[in-house]
Design a protein around this motif. Structure first.
Motif, PDB file in Angstrom:
ATOM      1  N   UNK A  83     -23.022  20.149  55.277  1.00 13.24           N
ATOM      2  CA  UNK A  83     -21.737  19.626  54.805  1.00 13.24           C
ATOM      3  C   UNK A  83     -20.891  19.119  55.969  1.00 13.24           C
ATOM      4  N   UNK A  84     -20.983  19.804  57.096  1.00 13.00           N
ATOM      5  CA  UNK A  84     -20.193  19.405  58.265  1.00 13.00           C
ATOM      6  C   UNK A  84     -20.709  18.123  58.889  1.00 13.00           C
ATOM      7  N   UNK A  85     -21.983  17.825  58.701  1.00 14.60           N
ATOM      8  CA  UNK A  85     -22.586  16.700  59.409  1.00 14.60           C
ATOM      9  C   UNK A  85     -21.967  15.359  59.019  1.00 14.60           C
ATOM     10  N   UNK A  86     -21.745  15.145  57.728  1.00 11.77           N
ATOM     11  CA  UNK A  86     -21.220  13.852  57.276  1.00 11.77           C
ATOM     12  C   UNK A  86     -19.797  13.637  57.786  1.00 11.77           C
ATOM     13  N   UNK A  87     -18.921  14.592  57.495  1.00  9.69           N
ATOM     14  CA  UNK A  87     -17.539  14.453  57.948  1.00  9.69           C
ATOM     15  C   UNK A  87     -17.454  14.549  59.465  1.00  9.69           C
ATOM     16  N   UNK A  88     -18.428  15.229  60.072  1.00 10.22           N
ATOM     17  CA  UNK A  88     -18.434  15.358  61.525  1.00 10.22           C
ATOM     18  C   UNK A  88     -18.647  14.035  62.231  1.00 10.22           C
ATOM     19  N   UNK A 308     -13.534  19.851  70.823  1.00 17.57           N
ATOM     20  CA  UNK A 308     -12.546  20.392  69.895  1.00 17.57           C
ATOM     21  C   UNK A 308     -12.729  19.851  68.489  1.00 17.57           C
ATOM     22  N   UNK A 309     -13.071  18.571  68.389  1.00 16.48           N
ATOM     23  CA  UNK A 309     -13.306  17.976  67.073  1.00 16.48           C
ATOM     24  C   UNK A 309     -14.474  18.642  66.360  1.00 16.48           C
ATOM     25  N   UNK A 310     -15.543  18.918  67.098  1.00 17.20           N
ATOM     26  CA  UNK A 310     -16.705  19.598  66.502  1.00 17.20           C
ATOM     27  C   UNK A 310     -16.292  20.966  65.965  1.00 17.20           C
ATOM     28  N   UNK A 311     -15.534  21.707  66.764  1.00 25.16           N
ATOM     29  CA  UNK A 311     -15.053  23.012  66.296  1.00 25.16           C
ATOM     30  C   UNK A 311     -14.132  22.849  65.086  1.00 25.16           C
ATOM     31  N   UNK A 312     -13.286  21.823  65.113  1.00 22.71           N
ATOM     32  CA  UNK A 312     -12.399  21.577  63.984  1.00 22.71           C
ATOM     33  C   UNK A 312     -13.165  21.303  62.703  1.00 22.71           C
ATOM     34  N   UNK A 313     -14.229  20.510  62.811  1.00 17.04           N
ATOM     35  CA  UNK A 313     -15.073  20.225  61.643  1.00 17.04           C
ATOM     36  C   UNK A 313     -15.711  21.504  61.117  1.00 17.04           C
ATOM     37  N   UNK A 314     -16.234  22.313  62.024  1.00 15.12           N
ATOM     38  CA  UNK A 314     -16.881  23.561  61.606  1.00 15.12           C
ATOM     39  C   UNK A 314     -15.880  24.515  60.954  1.00 15.12           C
TER      40      UNK A 314
END
Length: 358
Positions: A83-88, A308-314
């Motif tokens: 789920x995180x991959x698309x919005x990520x 930070x964006x990756x952590x935010x997505x997760x």
């Protein structure tokens, strides 16, 4: 005692004013020192990322406490990552736009348009004759074209990003509905579906795509002239112009880059749902902006962080997963995400204000 000797001891000299003793040091309150150090830690990339890790761990603890075994399984972890991959992927592109002083509200609609255009009967027929890569190129080209329109209107037309991307949101979503005739288009190419839904050493291909996008984004932002120009334009466009940076062209590039990210995300959601639909990408603009802001990228531009964006997505994907496992509706999730965005912006402003004072 001579006058000079008196002056050296800190007593009044010839002018009658006290002369400071170089051996004496000003006393700084310990509380002020600790506060400045704490503010500096919060403002640093290490401090921000540490806070995000702590928030993610706390969310996992809440998930384990409320959902039990349903949350703490390997399959659920893979679900969160998928789920995180698309919005990520979209959020990586959004990081560049926001770092450059812009904003894009049309990403969800561009994803929908890309998915619909890539799954029309004509496109799928061409893919059947050539290769399923035709659908991938179509989605990416549609995304890049939308990004180009946004970038040109914002950079050269001098229209506010909010207005341009809001118009693109309506236009792209409407065009997707016209092309699809408000119907869901089914993907018939099994090779396309099997490839993107496959695994490499147990890791889903979609997750690998997100990881690659994050790595490329980090290198582009932190290790290239393009990244330095992006931050310069976002921090002070006039100073960037005086430094020889072509601000308008750089701004257009940023929106094209985000458009390409939306095209890739369209391919990913096509593979995950095996459909192309004008309803794809609903509220993706909220999710991506939220992930970028909570990750530490300044909404005013001039500072961006892919990590930070990756952590935010997760964090947001895990939050959604916890809500879903606890049978909370999407409206509650939207309220929570909105509150988190406001809290993140307020925290940014507070830390920035203290940093300027110190």
């Amino acid at each position: 005692m001579s006058v000079d000797a008196t002056a050296q001891n800190g007593a009044p000299g010839r002018s009658g004013s006290p002369v400071p003793d170089p051996d004496r040091q000003q006393t700084v309150a310990p509380e002020a020192t600790h506060q400045s150090r704490f503010t500096a830690l919060l403002a640093s990339s290490f401090g921000r990322n540490l806070g995000l890790v702590i928030a993610l761990v706390l969310l996992c603890v809440v998930g384990l406490a409320t959902a039990g075994d349903r949350f703490g399984t390997f399959d659920n972890a893979m679900t969160i990552l998928r789920l995180a991959s698309v919005i990520g992927v979209i959020s990586v592109g959004m990081t560049f736009v926001i770092s450059g002083g812009g904003i894009d509200l049309s990403v969800g609609a561009i994803v929908a348009l890309g998915s619909v255009w890539a799954t029309t009967v004509a496109t799928q027929a061409m893919a059947a004759d050539v290769h399923w890569i035709v659908m991938v190129f179509t989605a990416v080209l549609v995304g890049a074209a939308c990004g180009l329109v946004n970038g040109v209107l914002i950079a050269y037309g001098r229209i506010a990003p909010f207005i341009v991307t809001l118009a693109m949101l309506a236009a792209a979503r409407g065009l997707a509905e016209i092309i699809a005739k408000r119907r869901t288009q089914i993907i018939t190419d099994r090779d396309f579906i099997d490839f993107f839904n496959g695994n490499v050493m147990g890791v889903p291909v979609l997750v690998i795509m997100f990881a690659l996008a994050a790595v490329v984004g980090w290198l582009l932002l932190n290790r290239t002239t393009f990244g330095r120009r992006t931050l310069a334009v976002g921090g002070n466009p006039e100073a960037a112009r005086l430094a020889g940076i072509k601000v308008q062209r750089q701004t257009a590039y940023l929106y094209i880059l985000l458009g390409v990210a939306c095209g890739i995300a369209a391919v990913m959601i096509m593979a995950r749902t095996t459909t192309g639909s004008s309803t794809h990408g609903q509220l993706y603009e909220l999710d991506s902006i939220a992930a970028v802001v909570i990750g530490g990228t300044l909404l005013s531009g001039g500072r961006g962080t892919i990590v930070g964006t990756v952590f935010g997505v997760l964090i947001f994907t895990t939050l959604t997963n916890v809500f879903t496992l606890n049978d909370l509706d999407t409206s509650t999730q939207a309220v929570a995400k909105g509150a988190i965005i406001i809290a993140a912006v307020l925290l940014q402003q507070r830390v920035a204000g203290r940093s300027h004072k110190t």
